[in-house]
Motif scaffolding. Structure first.
Motif, short mmCIF file in Angstrom:
data_model
loop_
_atom_site.label_atom_id
_atom_site.label_comp_id
_atom_site.label_asym_id
_atom_site.label_seq_id
_atom_site.Cartn_x
_atom_site.Cartn_y
_atom_site.Cartn_z
N ASP A 82 0.81 -1.22 0.00
CA ASP A 82 0.00 0.00 0.00
C ASP A 82 0.85 1.27 0.00
O ASP A 82 0.31 2.38 0.09
CB ASP A 82 -0.96 0.01 1.21
N GLY A 83 2.16 1.13 -0.10
CA GLY A 83 3.03 2.30 -0.17
C GLY A 83 3.52 2.80 1.17
O GLY A 83 4.32 3.75 1.21
N ARG A 84 3.07 2.18 2.24
CA ARG A 84 3.52 2.59 3.57
C ARG A 84 4.73 1.79 4.01
O ARG A 84 4.93 0.67 3.56
CB ARG A 84 2.39 2.44 4.59
N LEU A 85 5.50 2.38 4.89
CA LEU A 85 6.64 1.70 5.47
C LEU A 85 6.23 1.02 6.77
O LEU A 85 5.48 1.59 7.56
CB LEU A 85 7.76 2.70 5.78
N HIS A 86 6.74 -0.17 6.97
CA HIS A 86 6.58 -0.87 8.24
C HIS A 86 7.91 -0.85 8.98
O HIS A 86 8.88 -0.26 8.52
CB HIS A 86 6.05 -2.27 8.00
N ALA A 87 7.96 -1.46 10.14
CA ALA A 87 9.15 -1.40 11.00
C ALA A 87 10.40 -1.83 10.23
O ALA A 87 10.35 -2.75 9.40
CB ALA A 87 8.95 -2.26 12.23
N PRO A 88 11.52 -1.19 10.50
CA PRO A 88 12.76 -1.53 9.80
C PRO A 88 13.28 -2.91 10.19
O PRO A 88 12.96 -3.44 11.27
CB PRO A 88 13.72 -0.42 10.23
N ALA A 89 14.12 -3.46 9.32
CA ALA A 89 14.71 -4.77 9.61
C ALA A 89 15.67 -4.69 10.78
O ALA A 89 15.74 -5.61 11.60
CB ALA A 89 15.42 -5.30 8.36
N LEU A 90 16.42 -3.60 10.87
CA LEU A 90 17.35 -3.45 11.98
C LEU A 90 16.59 -3.12 13.26
O LEU A 90 15.63 -2.33 13.24
CB LEU A 90 18.34 -2.32 11.69
N PRO A 91 17.00 -3.66 14.40
CA PRO A 91 16.37 -3.30 15.67
C PRO A 91 16.56 -1.80 15.96
O PRO A 91 17.59 -1.22 15.62
CB PRO A 91 17.11 -4.16 16.71
N ILE A 92 15.58 -1.22 16.61
CA ILE A 92 15.68 0.20 16.93
C ILE A 92 16.82 0.46 17.90
O ILE A 92 17.46 1.51 17.86
CB ILE A 92 14.32 0.71 17.44
N SER A 93 17.13 -0.51 18.73
CA SER A 93 18.29 -0.36 19.62
C SER A 93 19.58 -0.20 18.82
O SER A 93 20.49 0.55 19.22
CB SER A 93 18.39 -1.55 20.57
N GLU A 94 19.69 -0.88 17.70
CA GLU A 94 20.86 -0.73 16.83
C GLU A 94 20.87 0.63 16.15
O GLU A 94 21.92 1.26 15.99
CB GLU A 94 20.89 -1.85 15.78
N LEU A 95 19.69 1.11 15.76
CA LEU A 95 19.61 2.44 15.16
C LEU A 95 20.04 3.52 16.15
O LEU A 95 20.68 4.51 15.78
CB LEU A 95 18.18 2.71 14.68
N ALA A 96 19.71 3.31 17.42
CA ALA A 96 20.12 4.26 18.45
C ALA A 96 21.62 4.26 18.65
O ALA A 96 22.20 5.26 19.08
CB ALA A 96 19.40 3.95 19.77
N ARG A 97 22.26 3.15 18.34
CA ARG A 97 23.73 3.10 18.40
C ARG A 97 24.36 3.85 17.23
O ARG A 97 25.41 4.48 17.37
CB ARG A 97 24.20 1.65 18.40
N LEU A 98 23.69 3.83 16.08
CA LEU A 98 24.24 4.41 14.86
C LEU A 98 23.98 5.91 14.75
O LEU A 98 24.75 6.63 14.11
CB LEU A 98 23.65 3.72 13.64
N ALA A 99 22.88 6.38 15.35
CA ALA A 99 22.47 7.78 15.20
C ALA A 99 22.43 8.47 16.56
O ALA A 99 22.31 7.83 17.60
CB ALA A 99 21.10 7.85 14.53
N ASP A 100 22.48 9.79 16.51
CA ASP A 100 22.34 10.58 17.74
C ASP A 100 20.88 10.66 18.16
O ASP A 100 20.57 10.67 19.36
CB ASP A 100 22.90 11.98 17.53
N TYR A 101 20.00 10.75 17.17
CA TYR A 101 18.57 10.90 17.43
C TYR A 101 17.80 9.87 16.60
O TYR A 101 18.01 9.77 15.39
CB TYR A 101 18.07 12.29 17.05
N VAL A 102 16.93 9.11 17.24
CA VAL A 102 16.02 8.20 16.55
C VAL A 102 14.60 8.65 16.88
O VAL A 102 14.21 8.65 18.06
CB VAL A 102 16.24 6.74 16.97
N VAL A 103 13.85 9.03 15.86
CA VAL A 103 12.48 9.51 16.06
C VAL A 103 11.54 8.49 15.43
O VAL A 103 11.63 8.20 14.24
CB VAL A 103 12.28 10.91 15.44
#
Length: 221
Positions: A82-103
């Motif tokens: 339907d064109g929408r994004l669902h949760a990313p494959a990477l865990p959000i905890s990993e995204l928090a390690r890679l970025a300063d801000y995760v929104v």
């Protein structure tokens, strides 16, 4: 004052819930926060890809690091039919390690200005430092049955019937009883300038109000 400052966003994970402007708030926060550090936008439910921001699917940590180094901000998610994004494959905890801000957009509202939350909602990821609940003030004055997602539940929390109009007092009942956020953002205040401070005064937690479209805000702490 910037929106990220008014809403008290710090480094780490911020979850955006509620209705009436979540996606617009994510776009605005990405714009502001990328001046301060590396920013990832994503969802635990579903969201449309934000305009003007590179979106990665099935990304590795190396992919995310590369785009953050190039652009300063990136959106992650897995695209549905339907064109929408669902949760990313990477865990959000990993995204928090890679970025300063995760929104994180951690809620759905079917594009309605008001919402009551079912027991399984919102989907706030572990490690969230700040939860912001958005409310669309254009829902006030309208029948709850047409302005609210889950209108029967909203009316029950508001102590009224679904056919009754949403008022600042009824909206405050819902938000105070759910108590899901650290701070509220009352959006679309240009359409209801008197209702915004009236509702803010009734809330048991801090609130800011303003217009994401008009890019102005005011705080009440």
């Amino acid at each position: 004052m910037q929106f990220c400052e008014a809403l008290g966003l710090g480094r780490g994970i911020t979850s955006i819930i509620g209705s009436g402007g979540k996606s617009s708030l994510l776009d605005r926060l990405a714009e502001e926060l990328r001046e301060l550090g590396r920013v990832v936008l994503c969802t635990t439910t579903h969201m449309f890809p934000p305009p003007g921001l590179r979106t990665l699917q099935n990304a590795s940590s190396q992919d995310v690091e590369r785009v953050l180094a190039e652009d300063g901000a990136v959106c992650l998610g897995e695209l549905a039919p339907d064109g929408r994004l669902h949760a990313p494959a990477l865990p959000i905890s990993e995204l928090a390690r890679l970025a300063d801000y995760v929104v994180v957009e951690a809620d759905g509202s079917k594009r309605l200005p008001l919402k009551a939350h079912a027991p399984h909602e919102p989907v706030i990821p572990p490690g969230t430092e700040r939860t912001v609940c958005v409310l669309g003030l254009t829902g006030l004055g309208r029948p709850i049955a047409e302005a609210a997602h889950r209108p029967e539940l909203y009316a029950r929390l508001a102590d009224c019937r679904p056919e009754d109009a949403a008022t600042p007092e009824r909206a405050a009942n819902v938000l105070n009883r759910e108590a899901l956020a650290d701070i509220y953002f009352l959006n679309q205040a240009d359409a209801a300038p008197e209702a915004a401070p009236a509702l803010a005064r009734l809330l048991e937690r801090p609130a800011a109000w303003g217009s994401l479209h008009g890019r102005w805000l005011q705080c009440s702490f």
